[in-house]
Design a protein around this motif. Structure first.
Motif, PDB file in Angstrom:
ATOM      1  N   PRO A   1      -5.888  -2.702  -2.971  1.00  0.00           N
ATOM      2  CA  PRO A   1      -6.696  -2.066  -3.575  1.00  0.00           C
ATOM      3  C   PRO A   1      -6.818  -1.043  -2.196  1.00  0.00           C
ATOM      4  O   PRO A   1      -7.180  -1.032  -1.113  1.00  0.00           O
ATOM      5  N   ALA A   2      -6.124   0.865  -2.819  1.00  0.00           N
ATOM      6  CA  ALA A   2      -6.421   1.622  -1.749  1.00  0.00           C
ATOM      7  C   ALA A   2      -7.681   1.743  -0.969  1.00  0.00           C
ATOM      8  O   ALA A   2      -7.230   1.037   0.870  1.00  0.00           O
ATOM      9  N   PRO A   3      -8.946   0.828  -1.303  1.00  0.00           N
ATOM     10  CA  PRO A   3      -9.968   1.474  -0.109  1.00  0.00           C
ATOM     11  C   PRO A   3     -10.080   0.045   1.103  1.00  0.00           C
ATOM     12  O   PRO A   3     -10.664  -0.122   1.478  1.00  0.00           O
ATOM     13  N   LEU A   4      -9.575  -0.759   0.470  1.00  0.00           N
ATOM     14  CA  LEU A   4      -9.261  -1.277   1.393  1.00  0.00           C
ATOM     15  C   LEU A   4      -8.855  -1.152   3.005  1.00  0.00           C
ATOM     16  O   LEU A   4      -9.195  -1.731   3.867  1.00  0.00           O
ATOM     17  N   LYS A   5      -7.638  -0.010   3.164  1.00  0.00           N
ATOM     18  CA  LYS A   5      -7.735  -0.498   4.209  1.00  0.00           C
ATOM     19  C   LYS A   5      -8.924   0.823   5.106  1.00  0.00           C
ATOM     20  O   LYS A   5      -8.806   0.078   6.034  1.00  0.00           O
ATOM     21  N   GLU A   6      -9.703   1.731   4.600  1.00  0.00           N
ATOM     22  CA  GLU A   6     -11.209   1.742   5.471  1.00  0.00           C
ATOM     23  C   GLU A   6     -12.000   0.894   5.492  1.00  0.00           C
ATOM     24  O   GLU A   6     -12.377   1.172   6.954  1.00  0.00           O
ATOM     25  N   LEU A   7     -11.880   0.088   4.618  1.00  0.00           N
ATOM     26  CA  LEU A   7     -12.561  -1.228   5.536  1.00  0.00           C
ATOM     27  C   LEU A   7     -12.660  -0.825   6.352  1.00  0.00           C
ATOM     28  O   LEU A   7     -12.990  -1.771   7.380  1.00  0.00           O
ATOM     29  N   ILE A   8     -11.046  -2.278   6.549  1.00  0.00           N
ATOM     30  CA  ILE A   8     -10.475  -2.589   7.171  1.00  0.00           C
ATOM     31  C   ILE A   8     -10.917  -1.652   8.835  1.00  0.00           C
ATOM     32  O   ILE A   8     -11.351  -2.071   9.784  1.00  0.00           O
TER      33      ILE A   8
ATOM     34  N   GLU B   1      -0.858   0.040  -6.874  1.00  0.00           N
ATOM     35  CA  GLU B   1      -0.939   0.763  -8.401  1.00  0.00           C
ATOM     36  C   GLU B   1       0.103  -0.102  -9.166  1.00  0.00           C
ATOM     37  O   GLU B   1       1.528   0.286  -8.757  1.00  0.00           O
ATOM     38  N   GLY B   2      -0.909   0.154 -10.648  1.00  0.00           N
ATOM     39  CA  GLY B   2       0.529  -0.299 -11.666  1.00  0.00           C
ATOM     40  C   GLY B   2       1.261  -1.087 -11.463  1.00  0.00           C
ATOM     41  O   GLY B   2       0.939  -1.785 -10.315  1.00  0.00           O
ATOM     42  N   PRO B   3       1.612  -1.765 -12.838  1.00  0.00           N
ATOM     43  CA  PRO B   3       3.028  -2.584 -12.329  1.00  0.00           C
ATOM     44  C   PRO B   3       4.369  -1.974 -11.659  1.00  0.00           C
ATOM     45  O   PRO B   3       4.505  -1.167 -11.594  1.00  0.00           O
ATOM     46  N   ALA B   4       4.644  -3.007 -11.108  1.00  0.00           N
ATOM     47  CA  ALA B   4       5.527  -2.588  -9.780  1.00  0.00           C
ATOM     48  C   ALA B   4       6.444  -3.687  -8.532  1.00  0.00           C
ATOM     49  O   ALA B   4       5.079  -5.548  -8.580  1.00  0.00           O
ATOM     50  N   VAL B   5       7.352  -3.555  -8.505  1.00  0.00           N
ATOM     51  CA  VAL B   5       7.668  -4.849  -7.031  1.00  0.00           C
ATOM     52  C   VAL B   5       7.299  -4.354  -5.974  1.00  0.00           C
ATOM     53  O   VAL B   5       7.087  -3.476  -5.255  1.00  0.00           O
TER      54      VAL B   5
END
Lengths: 300, 300
Positions: free
Chosen positions: A91-98, A119-123
């Motif tokens: 999930p996007a906020p993980l980047k900020e945390l790291i 994000e959403g379903p994706a390959v």
């Protein structure tokens, strides 16, 4: 064929010698981590998973029991001077945390950490050997499942023909993955001349933490092995629902509806000391069910 | 008298069944945690430290091996519905980190987490029973040591007099800590009538990660037990210096100069599988030296 090593099969609070969620998928010589609860770097060591072979880490959601071990693993990789890039999906906020954790310790990683927000379903990944997709599941906060499928199983070598054309053993792996071969006298042998198709492409679905729901059924349809959480027994179905979790029986119902080959149960609540009743409850609905046990590698 | 239980005695990368730094100080019925490396909540369980008695956590600095287990412990305390306030002492950015980790998981703690940023030398806690000071040590990033001193040791009860005045046993602890006693017929007996002074106030200093330096000597002078890091043996003195760490010999020299009662060594580098040589090296300089061993409680 590939392997899934269970590093943690407990839910939130570690208890009864069970650890928070983490799994190591060994495929095509690489190790992929699915979630990374506290202590994962120790569990990796305990169960002889090769840290240096980890190429990608997938974090399903930002509840601590699924990612508190990530920063420790990333830091240890830095301390032992890893240089190979590492792909991180979460999930996007993980980047900020790291980034914040690295900055307060004044650390710069000696390797490239490539972050891919979910994000959403994706390959997510498509290599010559495997393909990884993500799909949303239903939890209190945004949460994702992952589907790992061999891209094409290795082809089978015809030993008589490879002997006849003097193909060196060192070239066999390339042949298995579809390469053609040029003989010493310059003749090109098409791959199909030397090999026959291998097994079918096998698949593994990891559904993280989720409510009992059909919503992601299309993504896990007919997978060979399904990991579905079963935090509670069905006596606690109300509590499971309120906390966006599932029961063993519900996991088995999903396995049956998705027509999977085999079901693995996990993410057991700390309130249960013994977990054998989970197996019995699920098998009554879907017989091909096993408990996921820490340290055990399940073959897909 | 109080106890220091070693939960982790290794430096950065966990190895050889040694864990990152954490210590539990049991004093006056409370547990104080000094640092909280990854896996501390599991180590607490392994060594039967009472999680519910933890009242204060002290983080020396923001290198991961000293705090990556903090958020897991804080979260588990929330999951088991702690309501008692918890005091947290650490470098200022720790607050932002914890807040961010709680916010991404959409968590609200059911107890009050009271954060105290560390700065310069300072008295952090002063209770009836103990006093805790912090002092800066010298490391790559801001780093603090901690000094724990009994505020006054419990007084000794005179068994003949308490029998004579029929003081109930339930009141003995109050007497030990200085309270006066009112007899059934209303007569006030001053504490000094019923007790005599106890032992001297004992003290423990924890110096976290530090260069070999005299700079904090005044703070640790004549403590009963000193924990000083010894990441390396003296053959690696150059490396120790470059990385702002100390050797076993240097730790012993500090212990000698500070005239402490006993030295405990720890924070051993993962490059050393066996750590007995640390003890031998230090004892040549300061004989009252022991290795800190995980799971062992050292009495102060």
């Amino acid at each position: 064929m590939f392997g899934v090593t269970i590093l943690g099969n407990n839910s939130a609070v570690p208890a009864h010698d069970r650890h928070p969620t983490a799994q190591a998928v060994t495929i095509a010589g690489e190790v992929l981590l699915l979630d990374c609860g506290e202590g994962t770097q120790m569990q990796i060591k305990n169960y002889h998973v090769k840290r240096s072979r980890i190429t990608r880490i997938f974090i399903s959601h930002l509840h601590g029991d699924h990612y508190f071990g990530l920063i420790g693993l990333i830091s240890s990789m830095a301390l032992i001077n890893r240089t190979t890039p590492l792909h991180l999906y979460g999930p996007a906020p993980l980047k900020e945390l790291i980034d914040l954790q690295l900055s307060v310790s004044d650390s710069i990683l000696p390797y490239e950490l490539i972050f891919h927000p979910l994000e959403g379903p994706a390959v997510l990944v498509q290599t010559a050997k495997y393909r990884i997709e993500t799909f949303p599941v239903e939890h209190k906060i945004p949460c994702y499942g992952f589907l790992i499928r061999e891209n094409h199983a290795p082809r089978k070598i015809d030993p008589d023909l490879t002997r006849q054309y003097e193909v060196p053993q060192a070239y066999f792996e390339k042949l298995q993955w579809g390469a053609d071969y040029q003989t010493k006298d310059g003749r090109l042998l098409k791959n199909e001349m030397l090999t026959v198709p291998g097994r079918k492409n096998l698949s593994y679905a990891y559904c993280a933490d989720t409510l009992f729901t059909d919503s992601f059924l299309p993504f896990i349809k007919q997978v060979d092995v399904l990991y579905h959480e079963s935090t509670y027994l069905d006596d606690f179905a109300e509590q499971a629902k309120n906390r966006f979790h599932s029961t063993a029986k519900q996991a088995a119902m999903i396995a049956e509806r998705a027509e999977v080959g085999r079901l693995l149960l996990g993410h057991f609540s700390s309130k249960f000391k013994g977990v054998q009743p989970f197996e019995a409850e699920a098998r009554a609905v879907f017989p091909y069910t096993d408990l996921s046990q820490e340290g055990v590698t399940y073959l897909v």
